[in-house]
Design a protein around this motif. Structure first.
Motif, PDB file in Angstrom:
ATOM      1  N   GLU A  48       0.732  -1.329   0.247  1.00 19.04           N
ATOM      2  CA  GLU A  48      -0.069   0.243  -0.093  1.00 19.04           C
ATOM      3  C   GLU A  48       0.957   1.346   0.037  1.00 19.04           C
ATOM      4  O   GLU A  48       1.886   1.335   0.353  1.00 19.04           O
ATOM      5  CB  GLU A  48      -0.871  -0.044   1.157  1.00 19.04           C
ATOM      6  N   ARG A  49       0.430   2.452  -0.719  1.00 14.17           N
ATOM      7  CA  ARG A  49       1.051   3.632  -0.754  1.00 14.17           C
ATOM      8  C   ARG A  49       0.658   4.515   0.447  1.00 14.17           C
ATOM      9  O   ARG A  49      -0.455   4.477   0.717  1.00 14.17           O
ATOM     10  CB  ARG A  49       0.847   4.406  -1.968  1.00 14.17           C
ATOM     11  N   TRP A  50       1.833   4.993   1.153  1.00 16.09           N
ATOM     12  CA  TRP A  50       1.364   5.747   2.510  1.00 16.09           C
ATOM     13  C   TRP A  50       2.259   6.941   2.341  1.00 16.09           C
ATOM     14  O   TRP A  50       3.474   6.975   1.973  1.00 16.09           O
ATOM     15  CB  TRP A  50       1.862   5.004   3.551  1.00 16.09           C
ATOM     16  N   ARG A  51       1.740   8.113   2.942  1.00 16.16           N
ATOM     17  CA  ARG A  51       2.332   9.233   2.947  1.00 16.16           C
ATOM     18  C   ARG A  51       3.249   9.185   4.166  1.00 16.16           C
ATOM     19  O   ARG A  51       2.635   9.014   5.491  1.00 16.16           O
ATOM     20  CB  ARG A  51       1.548  10.604   3.027  1.00 16.16           C
ATOM     21  N   VAL A  52       4.607   9.534   4.347  1.00 20.85           N
ATOM     22  CA  VAL A  52       5.276   9.616   5.560  1.00 20.85           C
ATOM     23  C   VAL A  52       6.117  10.804   5.927  1.00 20.85           C
ATOM     24  O   VAL A  52       6.287  11.574   5.095  1.00 20.85           O
ATOM     25  CB  VAL A  52       6.371   8.129   5.687  1.00 20.85           C
ATOM     26  N   LYS A  53       6.483  10.627   7.258  1.00 20.02           N
ATOM     27  CA  LYS A  53       7.284  11.878   7.510  1.00 20.02           C
ATOM     28  C   LYS A  53       8.542  11.246   8.194  1.00 20.02           C
ATOM     29  O   LYS A  53       8.468  10.270   8.939  1.00 20.02           O
ATOM     30  CB  LYS A  53       6.733  12.705   8.739  1.00 20.02           C
ATOM     31  N   THR A  54       9.796  11.500   7.754  1.00 15.75           N
ATOM     32  CA  THR A  54      11.227  10.894   8.146  1.00 15.75           C
ATOM     33  C   THR A  54      11.847  11.729   9.085  1.00 15.75           C
ATOM     34  O   THR A  54      11.977  13.297   8.659  1.00 15.75           O
ATOM     35  CB  THR A  54      11.948  10.287   6.827  1.00 15.75           C
ATOM     36  N   VAL A  55      12.411  11.387   9.988  1.00 18.87           N
ATOM     37  CA  VAL A  55      13.332  12.145  10.960  1.00 18.87           C
ATOM     38  C   VAL A  55      14.786  12.244  10.134  1.00 18.87           C
ATOM     39  O   VAL A  55      15.400  13.470  10.193  1.00 18.87           O
ATOM     40  CB  VAL A  55      13.820  11.405  12.079  1.00 18.87           C
ATOM     41  N   ARG A  56      15.186  11.474   9.151  1.00 14.29           N
ATOM     42  CA  ARG A  56      16.299  11.826   8.112  1.00 14.29           C
ATOM     43  C   ARG A  56      16.120  11.629   6.883  1.00 14.29           C
ATOM     44  O   ARG A  56      15.339  10.699   6.777  1.00 14.29           O
ATOM     45  CB  ARG A  56      17.219  10.841   8.628  1.00 14.29           C
ATOM     46  N   PRO A  57      16.491  12.077   6.003  1.00 14.06           N
ATOM     47  CA  PRO A  57      16.328  11.796   4.493  1.00 14.06           C
ATOM     48  C   PRO A  57      16.375  10.453   4.081  1.00 14.06           C
ATOM     49  O   PRO A  57      17.083   9.694   4.661  1.00 14.06           O
ATOM     50  CB  PRO A  57      17.481  12.638   3.894  1.00 14.06           C
ATOM     51  N   LEU A  58      15.630  10.044   3.183  1.00 15.45           N
ATOM     52  CA  LEU A  58      15.712   8.710   2.478  1.00 15.45           C
ATOM     53  C   LEU A  58      16.073   9.087   0.972  1.00 15.45           C
ATOM     54  O   LEU A  58      15.545   9.898   0.356  1.00 15.45           O
ATOM     55  CB  LEU A  58      14.416   8.001   2.609  1.00 15.45           C
ATOM     56  N   ARG A  59      16.831   7.920   0.493  1.00 13.09           N
ATOM     57  CA  ARG A  59      16.986   7.879  -0.984  1.00 13.09           C
ATOM     58  C   ARG A  59      15.752   6.904  -1.607  1.00 13.09           C
ATOM     59  O   ARG A  59      15.251   6.142  -0.771  1.00 13.09           O
ATOM     60  CB  ARG A  59      18.263   7.143  -1.226  1.00 13.09           C
ATOM     61  N   ALA A  60      15.577   7.417  -2.917  1.00 11.62           N
ATOM     62  CA  ALA A  60      14.822   6.583  -3.713  1.00 11.62           C
ATOM     63  C   ALA A  60      15.016   5.029  -3.492  1.00 11.62           C
ATOM     64  O   ALA A  60      16.180   4.533  -3.728  1.00 11.62           O
ATOM     65  CB  ALA A  60      14.589   7.012  -5.013  1.00 11.62           C
TER      66      ALA A  60
END
Length: 452
Positions: free
Chosen positions: A420-432
């Motif tokens: 499933e597609r979810w919108r997220v908030k991350t504490v550190r940047p993520l790469r694709a």
């Protein structure tokens, strides 16, 4: 003239040869006396009368039985139009308790050499009489020359008024039978009050029985010529040389004997109850419901013929209900343990009498109780394991899941979690394409952290 006399003699010989021999019906009372025993005796006796039997022989080998069945057989004997001969046999047989009453009621009472009768104290509801209390010694017995006073058996002392009435009723009943047949009424009372027993020679010596016969042939020869009074009047027995016709119970009587076995009735009741419960848990299964309904109806039929203690039956039903409720109510085992205790107590109390052959087998009760306790333990273990199993649905199921970043994310973006597609908030940047772990949820947004 001599020729005609010879012809007449031949005719008489031919007629006597063609005349059928007298017939005696043999009916067995073997094992505990119950509804099946009384039904068999009544049906076989009616068949013997219909077929013209000159007498009926009741072959007794019984430890006793139910009072209602015993009295039904005795009423039949007292109202019989043909003589009824009671014979305790073969060697090693006994006529204890109810069998003693039946033997006293017969027109001719006989025993095989190595047999016994007596122990006719009635068993009260819910147990046995207290231990007999010895009589106090009589100091004047020696002066009177009454040596028998010291040897008198003790009397059973009833515990309350109800037991006193039951004992006195049994004494009056067996004394009336003894007086009607001209047998030893005093010993009959001793057999009831003190549970006394006699061997065959002792019984003959004390006038309790009429004769001793080693087998059926000897019995019929010894009884031949005796005159007895039946319901139809005085009858002289002509049993020497009579043929014996053994009347066996038919399939209906055999089925009734199986159904009225207390252990069988008990198991049928449990199958019926659990079958209906399984049908309730699985509507449409059909087989458990049909089997349960049939078994429960058969058990109820048996119970209405047996002396059932309805308190015991109620405890069994309560125990099953509590054990079933344990699976649905969070009682931490209290309902289950209480149900098992109620079930065992009810099973022990189910039958109202302590008659040999008419109690539920304790081994069966123990086996079913252990099985029920095992099922209860398995249920509690499954409930405990389910409480410690990782949640896989809802918000709890999302926490700790692995998320795949669908794009480069500095603060917020989109990931894929469990397809499933979810919108997220991350504490550190993520790469694709980088993996992250779900650590929280805020509405329709997930909080994630990168997986190093």
């Amino acid at each position: 003239m001599k020729r005609w006399q010879g012809v007449a003699g031949l005719v008489l010989v031919a007629c006597s040869a063609a005349a059928p021999a007298a017939q005696v019906a043999l009916i067995d009372i073997d094992g505990a006396i119950g509804p099946a025993s009384s039904a068999h005796v009544l049906k076989a006796h009616a068949q013997a009368v219909e077929q013209g039997a000159v007498a009926v022989v009741l072959r007794l080998d019984t430890p006793g039985g139910l009072d209602s069945a015993m009295r039904e057989i005795i009423r039949l004997i007292l109202g019989s139009p043909i003589p009824v001969i009671g014979w305790v046999g073969p060697d090693g047989a006994r006529a204890a308790s109810a069998g003693t009453y039946i033997l006293y009621a017969t027109h001719v009472a006989a025993m095989a050499p190595a047999t016994n009768l007596g122990a006719a104290t009635p068993i009260p509801v819910g147990g046995s009489w207290p231990m007999p209390t010895p009589r106090a010694p009589d100091p004047d017995a020696a002066e009177r020359g009454d040596d028998a006073a010291a040897d008198d058996p003790p009397d059973a002392v009833p515990a309350d008024a109800a037991q006193t009435k039951a004992l006195n009723d049994a004494v009056a009943y067996i004394r009336s039978l003894a007086e009607k047949r001209g047998r030893n009424a005093d010993w009959a009372e001793t057999a009831v009050r003190a549970g006394a027993s006699l061997s065959a020679p002792q019984a003959l010596e004390q006038g309790v029985i009429d004769l001793i016969a080693a087998d059926l042939g000897s019995l019929l020869r010894a009884a031949d010529g005796l005159t007895v009074r039946t319901a139809g009047g005085e009858v002289q027995l002509a049993t020497a040389g009579a043929t014996i016709r053994h009347i066996e119970p038919d399939w209906r009587i055999e089925l009734l004997a199986v159904l009225t076995n207390p252990t069988v009735a008990y198991v049928l009741m449990l199958i019926g109850i659990y079958g209906l419960l399984l049908e309730g848990y699985n509507p449409g299964a059909i087989l458990p419901g049909v089997t349960g309904a049939i078994c429960l109806l058969l058990a109820l039929y048996a119970f209405q013929l047996l002396p059932v203690n309805y308190v015991g039956l109620g405890l069994i039903l309560l125990g099953i209900a509590l054990m079933v409720a344990e699976a649905t109510v969070p009682s931490f085992g209290v309902l289950g343990v209480g149900g098992a205790v109620a079930f065992v107590l009810g099973s022990v109390l189910l039958m109202d009498v302590d008659v040999p052959g008419y109690g539920v087998n304790l081994g069966v009760i123990a086996g079913i109780a252990v099985s029920a306790a095992g099922l209860l333990g398995i249920t509690l273990w499954l409930l405990w394991r389910s409480r410690h199993t990782r949640v896989v649905t809802g918000e709890g199921g999302l926490l700790g899941q692995s998320a795949l970043a669908l794009e480069a994310i500095d603060d917020e973006g989109w990931v894929e979690v469990a397809g499933e597609r979810w919108r997220v908030k991350t504490v550190r940047p993520l790469r694709a394409g980088q993996r992250a772990r779900v650590v929280g949820r805020d509405g329709l947004r997930l909080d994630v952290e990168p997986i190093d």
